[in-house]
Write an enzyme that holds these catalytic residues in place. Structure first.
Site, PDB file in Angstrom:
ATOM      1  N   SER A  83      18.880   8.590  20.720  1.00 62.83           N
ATOM      2  CA  SER A  83      17.912   8.617  19.621  1.00 62.83           C
ATOM      3  C   SER A  83      17.363   7.247  19.239  1.00 62.83           C
ATOM      4  O   SER A  83      17.413   6.854  18.083  1.00 62.83           O
ATOM      5  CB  SER A  83      18.618   9.244  18.406  1.00 62.83           C
ATOM      6  OG  SER A  83      17.715   9.493  17.378  1.00 62.83           O
ATOM      7  N   ASP A 115       9.548  13.079  29.089  1.00 68.57           N
ATOM      8  CA  ASP A 115       9.070  12.287  30.229  1.00 68.57           C
ATOM      9  C   ASP A 115       9.495  12.811  31.595  1.00 68.57           C
ATOM     10  O   ASP A 115       9.023  12.317  32.618  1.00 68.57           O
ATOM     11  CB  ASP A 115       9.571  10.834  30.105  1.00 68.57           C
ATOM     12  CG  ASP A 115       8.757  10.024  29.108  1.00 68.57           C
ATOM     13  OD1 ASP A 115       7.983  10.628  28.338  1.00 68.57           O
ATOM     14  OD2 ASP A 115       8.899   8.793  29.106  1.00 68.57           O
ATOM     15  N   LYS A 135     -21.487  -0.580  19.373  1.00 65.08           N
ATOM     16  CA  LYS A 135     -20.729  -1.651  18.720  1.00 65.08           C
ATOM     17  C   LYS A 135     -21.080  -1.625  17.247  1.00 65.08           C
ATOM     18  O   LYS A 135     -22.256  -1.520  16.885  1.00 65.08           O
ATOM     19  CB  LYS A 135     -21.111  -2.988  19.344  1.00 65.08           C
ATOM     20  CG  LYS A 135     -20.339  -4.138  18.783  1.00 65.08           C
ATOM     21  CD  LYS A 135     -20.787  -5.463  19.358  1.00 65.08           C
ATOM     22  CE  LYS A 135     -20.159  -6.576  18.539  1.00 65.08           C
ATOM     23  NZ  LYS A 135     -20.741  -7.873  18.797  1.00 65.08           N
ATOM     24  N   CYS A 150       9.649   2.821  22.006  1.00 65.22           N
ATOM     25  CA  CYS A 150       8.338   2.207  21.766  1.00 65.22           C
ATOM     26  C   CYS A 150       8.476   0.886  21.016  1.00 65.22           C
ATOM     27  O   CYS A 150       7.559   0.062  21.025  1.00 65.22           O
ATOM     28  CB  CYS A 150       7.460   3.161  20.964  1.00 65.22           C
ATOM     29  SG  CYS A 150       7.528   4.848  21.578  1.00 65.22           S
TER      30      CYS A 150
HETATM   31  C1  LIG Z   1       8.622  -0.563  26.227  1.00 60.71           C
HETATM   32  C2  LIG Z   1       8.139   0.809  25.931  1.00 60.71           C
HETATM   33  C3  LIG Z   1       7.150   1.009  24.977  1.00 60.71           C
HETATM   34  C4  LIG Z   1       6.675   2.306  24.717  1.00 60.71           C
HETATM   35  N1  LIG Z   1       5.706   2.478  23.759  1.00 60.71           N
HETATM   36  C5  LIG Z   1       5.271   3.729  23.457  1.00 60.71           C
HETATM   37  C6  LIG Z   1       4.314   3.939  22.423  1.00 60.71           C
HETATM   38  O1  LIG Z   1       3.868   2.989  21.756  1.00 60.71           O
HETATM   39  N2  LIG Z   1       3.899   5.214  22.178  1.00 60.71           N
HETATM   40  C7  LIG Z   1       4.407   6.293  22.856  1.00 60.71           C
HETATM   41  O2  LIG Z   1       4.019   7.440  22.570  1.00 60.71           O
HETATM   42  N3  LIG Z   1       5.328   6.119  23.842  1.00 60.71           N
HETATM   43  C8  LIG Z   1       5.758   4.874  24.157  1.00 60.71           C
HETATM   44  N4  LIG Z   1       6.723   4.691  25.119  1.00 60.71           N
HETATM   45  C9  LIG Z   1       7.212   5.865  25.869  1.00 60.71           C
HETATM   46  C10 LIG Z   1       8.356   6.555  25.156  1.00 60.71           C
HETATM   47  O3  LIG Z   1       9.380   5.642  24.890  1.00 60.71           O
HETATM   48  C11 LIG Z   1       8.856   7.675  26.042  1.00 60.71           C
HETATM   49  O4  LIG Z   1       7.792   8.556  26.270  1.00 60.71           O
HETATM   50  C12 LIG Z   1      10.024   8.442  25.394  1.00 60.71           C
HETATM   51  O5  LIG Z   1      11.140   7.622  25.260  1.00 60.71           O
HETATM   52  C13 LIG Z   1      10.375   9.650  26.250  1.00 60.71           C
HETATM   53  O6  LIG Z   1      11.470  10.288  25.704  1.00 60.71           O
HETATM   54  P1  LIG Z   1      12.392  11.250  26.584  1.00 60.71           P
HETATM   55  O7  LIG Z   1      13.456  11.735  25.660  1.00 60.71           O
HETATM   56  O8  LIG Z   1      11.561  12.235  27.282  1.00 60.71           O
HETATM   57  O9  LIG Z   1      12.993  10.323  27.725  1.00 60.71           O
HETATM   58  P2  LIG Z   1      13.852   9.000  27.726  1.00 60.71           P
HETATM   59  O10 LIG Z   1      13.504   8.140  26.567  1.00 60.71           O
HETATM   60  O11 LIG Z   1      13.706   8.426  29.095  1.00 60.71           O
HETATM   61  O12 LIG Z   1      15.342   9.511  27.513  1.00 60.71           O
HETATM   62  C14 LIG Z   1      16.023  10.248  28.484  1.00 60.71           C
HETATM   63  C15 LIG Z   1      17.493   9.901  28.432  1.00 60.71           C
HETATM   64  O13 LIG Z   1      18.184  10.751  29.345  1.00 60.71           O
HETATM   65  C16 LIG Z   1      19.203  10.005  29.977  1.00 60.71           C
HETATM   66  N5  LIG Z   1      19.537  10.635  31.266  1.00 60.71           N
HETATM   67  C17 LIG Z   1      18.788  10.647  32.403  1.00 60.71           C
HETATM   68  N6  LIG Z   1      19.422  11.328  33.384  1.00 60.71           N
HETATM   69  C18 LIG Z   1      20.599  11.741  32.851  1.00 60.71           C
HETATM   70  C19 LIG Z   1      21.702  12.470  33.374  1.00 60.71           C
HETATM   71  N7  LIG Z   1      21.702  12.924  34.632  1.00 60.71           N
HETATM   72  N8  LIG Z   1      22.761  12.704  32.557  1.00 60.71           N
HETATM   73  C20 LIG Z   1      22.753  12.285  31.268  1.00 60.71           C
HETATM   74  N9  LIG Z   1      21.739  11.574  30.720  1.00 60.71           N
HETATM   75  C21 LIG Z   1      20.672  11.315  31.500  1.00 60.71           C
HETATM   76  C22 LIG Z   1      18.555   8.644  30.177  1.00 60.71           C
HETATM   77  O14 LIG Z   1      19.530   7.630  30.386  1.00 60.71           O
HETATM   78  C23 LIG Z   1      17.801   8.467  28.868  1.00 60.71           C
HETATM   79  O15 LIG Z   1      18.580   7.820  27.908  1.00 60.71           O
HETATM   80  C24 LIG Z   1       7.214   3.415  25.411  1.00 60.71           C
HETATM   81  C25 LIG Z   1       8.219   3.215  26.369  1.00 60.71           C
HETATM   82  C26 LIG Z   1       8.679   1.938  26.620  1.00 60.71           C
HETATM   83  C27 LIG Z   1       9.771   1.739  27.645  1.00 60.71           C
END
Ligand SMILES: Cc1cc2nc3c(=O)[nH]c(=O)nc-3n(C[C@H](O)[C@H](O)[C@H](O)COP(=O)(O)OP(=O)(O)OC[C@H]3O[C@@H](n4cnc5c(N)ncnc54)[C@H](O)[C@@H]3O)c2cc1C
Length: 450
Positions: free
Chosen positions: A40, A281, A359, A44
């Site tokens: 959690s 994602d 603009k 971003c």
């Molecule tokens: C630097 C940065 C800036 C960003 N800025 C923005 C923004 O401004 N606006 C925006 O909308 N989005 C932004 N994003 C994108 C956003 O962070 C992601 O879209 C979001 O975190 C996706 O969430 P999620 O839960 O789908 O996946 P994730 O955040 O990737 O979480 C998935 C989790 O599952 C775990 N996992 C994977 N495989 C396994 C397994 N086999 N067993 C157990 N656990 C596992 C991973 O370790 C991870 O912790 C940014 C991302 C980054 C890196």
């Protein structure tokens, strides 16, 4: 051990799914399995932690595993990686990342929210420890520690998407010389030429050397790192790779995959496998305008898809409306935002699309703090329907959201031009730039009443 719902992955989508499932049906026994020690967190916000605006990494953590358990009623198993799912027997196998201990859990419903990982290009020298990616709090801590301890003077950022651009500012704040290398002729994925020019000028004005149409060929690590590109070499003290992400979906080989290897889901988050849902994602999402599945991994979408999946594993039948790919970022003193399709993208989907570029100023010109704002609005010339916008300048945020809402509402450019938006000189000119873009677009419609 048996659970009603097992969730794999615990950041945006996974925790949203867990919390909303429990809220919908408090009798459910839910287990969330997470590879990392953190759950959690606000991914971003990681660039702002590296920059130093966010002082402590804990400020980015919404809930610890214990807090999530206590406040949301969801059991959490951190630092365990799921390595196999037996879909026949409905069993998940997870291994401790610390001691390798294997545990098995039986589920009635499974939620896959494993997210995505940075793409690491197969380039010579890339394994050097001064070459970083940024995805997790640990990655960000590693980068900040390197800056504080090794005091690098320069960095090459490979990839000019959102993360590359945001990290440019973070590195500049620490005084590093920044080279931003992008193989396409524009930044931020699909920035339109007029908009891109302003983005590039803003970066250069703030000390970032932008190298477009430049491809990195290899790294030669020595005292410094030599970055060999197809248009010359540079020497830097560290490198950040930000060339995009790939869905973490490989272990679910029996589940149908779609674009870019992401898990296929319907509007309810159901996968091709019975009782298996997915969100965030690692999954595709439906585009609101085209109705096609796309892979646009964003935190906003992960939260919404996760919430819907949570409600659906608890027995509801909710559908996700779909995305427009709306996004925004800050580039030093300028904002860039987009929503929907560009004229060219829309044409690929059969629209007779057009676009206008205007603009204007963010506030009344005489009001202190007013700055330029540039808008490129795309629309369907036949129906007048708004298809998308890109904006750069001051106060982009609320304006890109107005256009996004107008698209969801099915408005035409004529309707956009007359929206009753709130006005006072300190907030906008009397004709807001968004209204102007609608009124200019109207001239290019194929309708009689333009
Ligand atoms: C630097 C940065 C800036 C960003 N800025 C923005 C923004 O401004 N606006 C925006 O909308 N989005 C932004 N994003 C994108 C956003 O962070 C992601 O879209 C979001 O975190 C996706 O969430 P999620 O839960 O789908 O996946 P994730 O955040 O990737 O979480 C998935 C989790 O599952 C775990 N996992 C994977 N495989 C396994 C397994 N086999 N067993 C157990 N656990 C596992 C991973 O370790 C991870 O912790 C940014 C991302 C980054 C890196």
């Amino acid at each position: 051990m048996k659970y009603d719902v097992v969730i794999i992955g615990g950041v945006a989508a996974g925790t949203s799914a867990g919390a909303s499932a429990k809220r919908t049906d408090s009798s459910l026994d839910i287990l969330l399995i997470q590879k990392e020690r953190f759950i959690s967190y606000g991914g971003c916000g990681l660039p702002y932690y590296v920059q130093g605006i966010v002082k402590n990494i804990d400020d980015l953590i919404e809930f610890t595993p214990q807090e999530f358990r206590e406040k949301k009623g969801v059991e959490v198993l951190p630092e365990h990686e799921v390595f196999e799912v037996d879909f026949e027997r409905k069993i998940v196998k997870a291994r401790s990342v610390n001691d390798g201990d294997v545990k098995e859990f039986e589920y009635k419903k499974l939620v896959v929210t494993t997210g995505a990982s940075p793409i690491i290009p197969d380039l010579e020298g890339i394994e050097d420890e001064r070459i970083f990616t940024i995805r997790t709090p640990e990655d960000a801590m590693r980068i900040r520690r390197f800056i504080e301890e090794k005091k690098p003077k320069s960095v090459a950022i490979v990839g000019g998407g959102y993360i590359g651009v945001e990290m440019s500012e973070a590195f500049r704040t620490h005084g590093l010389r920044v080279f931003l290398i992008e193989m396409m002729d524009h930044l931020l994925g699909n920035a339109e030429p007029e908009i891109n020019e302003i983005v590039v000028n803003t970066l250069e004005r703030n000390g970032v050397k932008v190298l477009l149409k430049t491809q990195v060929e290899k790294f030669i690590p020595d005292e410094r790192i030599k970055v060999i590109t197809d248009s010359g070499d540079i020497e830097v003290d560290m490198v950040l790779i930000s060339v995009g992400v790939k869905p973490n979906a490989e272990i679910f080989d029996n589940v149908r995959k779609g674009i870019k290897g992401a898990i296929e889901v319907d509007e309810m988050g159901r996968t091709s496998m019975k009782d298996v849902f997915s969100a965030g994602d690692c999954a595709v999402v439906k585009h609101f305008i085209t109705g096609e599945n796309v892979y646009i991994p964003m935190g906003t979408t992960a939260n919404k898809q996760g919430r819907i999946v949570g409600r659906n594993v608890a027995g509801r039948g909710e559908r996700f409306i779909g995305v427009l790919g709306s996004s925004i970022t800050k580039i030093f003193d300028v904002e860039f935002g987009r929503t929907g399709l560009t004229e060219e993208e829309a044409r690929k989907f059969g629209y007779d699309s057009g676009s206008v570029y205007i603009k204007s100023s963010s506030k009344a010109k005489y009001y202190p703090g007013s700055g330029p704002i540039h808008i490129k609005l795309s629309f369907d010339k036949e129906t007048g329907k708004i298809l998308g916008a890109q904006m750069v300048g001051s106060s982009v945020h609320r304006r890109v959201d107005i256009v996004a809402s107008a698209i969801y509402g099915g408005l035409t450019v004529e309707e956009l031009g007359y929206l009753d938006l709130a006005y006072a000189p300190s907030f906008s000119p009397v004709w807001d730039p968004v209204l102007i873009s609608g009124n200019v677009a109207r001239r290019y419609l194929k309708l009689d009443n333009r």
